[in-house]
Design a protein around this motif. Sequence first.
Motif, PDB file in Angstrom:
ATOM      1  N   ARG A 109      -2.355   6.369   6.966  1.00  0.00           N
ATOM      2  CA  ARG A 109      -2.446   7.478   6.005  1.00  0.00           C
ATOM      3  C   ARG A 109      -3.896   7.816   5.663  1.00  0.00           C
ATOM      4  O   ARG A 109      -4.303   8.969   5.734  1.00  0.00           O
ATOM      5  CB  ARG A 109      -1.709   7.116   4.709  1.00  0.00           C
ATOM      6  N   LEU A 137       0.836  -1.215   0.000  1.00  0.00           N
ATOM      7  CA  LEU A 137       0.000   0.000   0.000  1.00  0.00           C
ATOM      8  C   LEU A 137       0.864   1.257   0.000  1.00  0.00           C
ATOM      9  O   LEU A 137       0.445   2.316  -0.471  1.00  0.00           O
ATOM     10  CB  LEU A 137      -0.906   0.024   1.233  1.00  0.00           C
ATOM     11  N   LEU A 138       2.085   1.111   0.548  1.00  0.00           N
ATOM     12  CA  LEU A 138       2.965   2.278   0.689  1.00  0.00           C
ATOM     13  C   LEU A 138       3.347   2.908  -0.643  1.00  0.00           C
ATOM     14  O   LEU A 138       3.727   4.076  -0.693  1.00  0.00           O
ATOM     15  CB  LEU A 138       4.231   1.887   1.463  1.00  0.00           C
ATOM     16  N   ASN A 186       2.423   3.501   7.313  1.00  0.00           N
ATOM     17  CA  ASN A 186       1.608   2.426   6.743  1.00  0.00           C
ATOM     18  C   ASN A 186       0.404   3.029   6.040  1.00  0.00           C
ATOM     19  O   ASN A 186      -0.030   4.140   6.362  1.00  0.00           O
ATOM     20  CB  ASN A 186       1.164   1.441   7.838  1.00  0.00           C
ATOM     21  N   GLY A 187      -0.136   2.295   5.099  1.00  0.00           N
ATOM     22  CA  GLY A 187      -1.197   2.820   4.243  1.00  0.00           C
ATOM     23  C   GLY A 187      -2.477   3.157   4.978  1.00  0.00           C
ATOM     24  O   GLY A 187      -3.181   4.109   4.619  1.00  0.00           O
ATOM     25  N   ILE A 195      -5.055   3.660  -2.113  1.00  0.00           N
ATOM     26  CA  ILE A 195      -5.096   2.820  -0.900  1.00  0.00           C
ATOM     27  C   ILE A 195      -6.542   2.565  -0.499  1.00  0.00           C
ATOM     28  O   ILE A 195      -6.942   1.430  -0.233  1.00  0.00           O
ATOM     29  CB  ILE A 195      -4.336   3.484   0.275  1.00  0.00           C
ATOM     30  N   ASN A 220      -3.156   7.975  -1.635  1.00  0.00           N
ATOM     31  CA  ASN A 220      -4.192   7.697  -0.640  1.00  0.00           C
ATOM     32  C   ASN A 220      -5.501   7.256  -1.291  1.00  0.00           C
ATOM     33  O   ASN A 220      -6.222   6.412  -0.752  1.00  0.00           O
ATOM     34  CB  ASN A 220      -4.421   8.922   0.246  1.00  0.00           C
TER      35      ASN A 220
END
Lengths: 410, 410
Positions: free
Chosen positions: A180, A129-130, A176-177, A137, A134
Amino acid sequence: MVQTNEFAHRMASKTIKLVDKEGYPVAGKEVTLNLTNHKFLFGCGIFDAIEVANKIVPADRLAFQENKLEKFLDVFNSATLPFYWGTFEPEKGKPRTNELKAAAQWLKERNVTVKGHPLCWHTVTAPWLLDMSNEEILKSQFDRIERDVTDFKGLIDTWDVINEVVIMPIFDKYDNGITRISKDLGRVGIIKEMFAKTREFNPGATLLLNDFNTSINYEILIDGCLQAGISIDAIGIQSHQHQGYWGREKLEEVLDRFSHFGLPLHFTENTLTSGHVMPSEIEDLNDYQIPEWPSTPEFEERQAKEVEEMYSILFKHPQVEAITTWSFSDDGAWLGAPAGFVRKDNSPKPAYEVLKKLIKGDWSTNVKCKTDDNGMVSFEGFLGDYDLVCGDKKRSFKLDKVAETVQITI
Amino acid sequence: MVQTNEFAHRMASKTIKLVDKEGYPVAGKEVTLNLTNHKFLFGCGIFDAIEVANKIVPADRLAFQENKLEKFLDVFNSATLPFYWGTFEPEKGKPRTNELKAAAQWLKERNVTVKGHPLCWHTVTAPWLLDMSNEEILKSQFDRIERDVTDFKGLIDTWDVINEVVIMPIFDKYDNGITRISKDLGRVGIIKEMFAKTREFNPGATLLLNDFNTSINYEILIDGCLQAGISIDAIGIQSHQHQGYWGREKLEEVLDRFSHFGLPLHFTENTLTSGHVMPSEIEDLNDYQIPEWPSTPEFEERQAKEVEEMYSILFKHPQVEAITTWSFSDDGAWLGAPAGFVRKDNSPKPAYEVLKKLIKGDWSTNVKCKTDDNGMVSFEGFLGDYDLVCGDKKRSFKLDKVAETVQITI
């Protein structure tokens, strides 16, 4: 004997009319009524079911794991399976769906209700996910929920939808996603989105919000969610007590504060160890890393007493509907703690015996009685699934709070 | 000189076209442009206005109070008046409406924006609520809002609608009617009800939620309120720093966390004392009762520095729209603390002079310029109300971010 007053909320009275195939009353016959499965969920985290159902370990390990699960099945009727995104789908597009399905199926066939844990969490989340924006994600998280909730519908109809939201947007141990996107959406916002998505793909499922934070932070968060129209089916409360048993007073205070919402309460992750107590100055339990954390006879006795008291308090509380002990066994237990009901060699600890006596003895129903001239027999028992045995015949029925009379044909 | 970058959000550029009564440009004339009232609200709790406006104190006290208010008016453009239910309406049905109206009117005539504080709070609430059922308490609270918000509409269009909700339902120092109903409604629930009722009777008012709790409790509460559709116009943050100045780091951290909602921030109750610091072990500030809390030259210098730094940080932050220092004077200050800008004898402390220099000097606009051949003059200044002086003529106008050119007839 059953103490009716304390457990009235867990029990019901029922009159059974026993008839033969022609519809005539079966009069003056002795029948046995046995609770075969509690309505209350007594569970454990039992990730070992993956190895057993898929036979993906060497023969000796498999035999050991099968023996472990036998002991689990002797007492428990509920299991939590792991859906940590980072381990469930370490490589994007290659989820461990089949392995988890086999495990859920294996448990379901043995009358165990399975819960998936969790659909959204900032810890052990997918590392890939990184690399995303956003927006991407969030879309991936939605897709993940759609896929997994759909794939497991019927096998898993209970989900920890989102985990540890109080800390989620301020979690700062590593990037981490999920942290975020939780910053973008806000706490109530991300809960709202995840619940809506999960509900969309399994409308009948039992959906939980889960947290280790039992302060007023969590109370205010739940309050906000409910006022924002999020339909939470049960409030999940973690109770990892590596630093010592909460005790009756704190437990009752937590129950008091969280029962106030009128929702069912699930104790989702309970830990009471049979080892020394983790020092209180440790703030994040994960920071306590020691080479060996032994289970000792003295502390096993303490654990048994604590398990007995805690389960009794929770079982008496009308809103508690589930208790899950996080580690069934010391083998593979989180933080290497002696947190299980069985030791590393699968031998049962006193806590196992104490809890088995409660669940299968004190809180169970096994009665013998005789039908009257009209084939009727009345009894009071703990809610759940029953077998009625009459001679060489056996029939199943459910004891619930709904209808008082049920006709059974033998 | 003005540091344009830092304060860009507080400023605007404007071109004025000066014309005579016939509409011809007034060319080549010198004009002065003076900021007469900041858009930004620099306020104090100034309950003394009640005594002055109503002349309800002996002559010597009145003169003293008038002198105090003069000093207040020299610097500030915003005031908080007390609407504590227990003192506003100690006897049911006999509110101090007229006295408060006179005070609000007195302030309004002097260009001071007035805020009412608070409409709903568990402390200093009406004692006679205790004799009522919860349903009656809620109805009385609604009636109180309807009456007072209606009575003061036009005079008071800014309200602290509800105060200190984080602690409200668990406040246990003494029984009170508001804590009782907050338990029934829940935190978000009571905020929702009080905001809806206030909005109903003054739709255009600026409505605040206010709290001393700046932890994530308050963040989660605000998050829940917004997700529940409650329209909060500004987030009120108390900052009583009797136990020592927060310092830049904490202040910026608080700003960072609460600006995240995108709403205006009001520092509603600020305290920085010119005395010794209250011991940190005191949890409830009200518990600190000492016979004398002197203002000393040394600590007055410290207070001045802290005031300068804190006001500067806040004025630079684009979302902060108001700062209210809770006690303008040490005379009658909460907890007997030397919390004022002036001493008990009305003499100004260094903090008063420092803040006056900022508000009336550094952050003010007073420019001289000459109209061009078309009668045009352009300038940049702090937002607010202005006087344009040209010869013996004076005209008022507003400097806002809206229109760039305005025509003024002299």
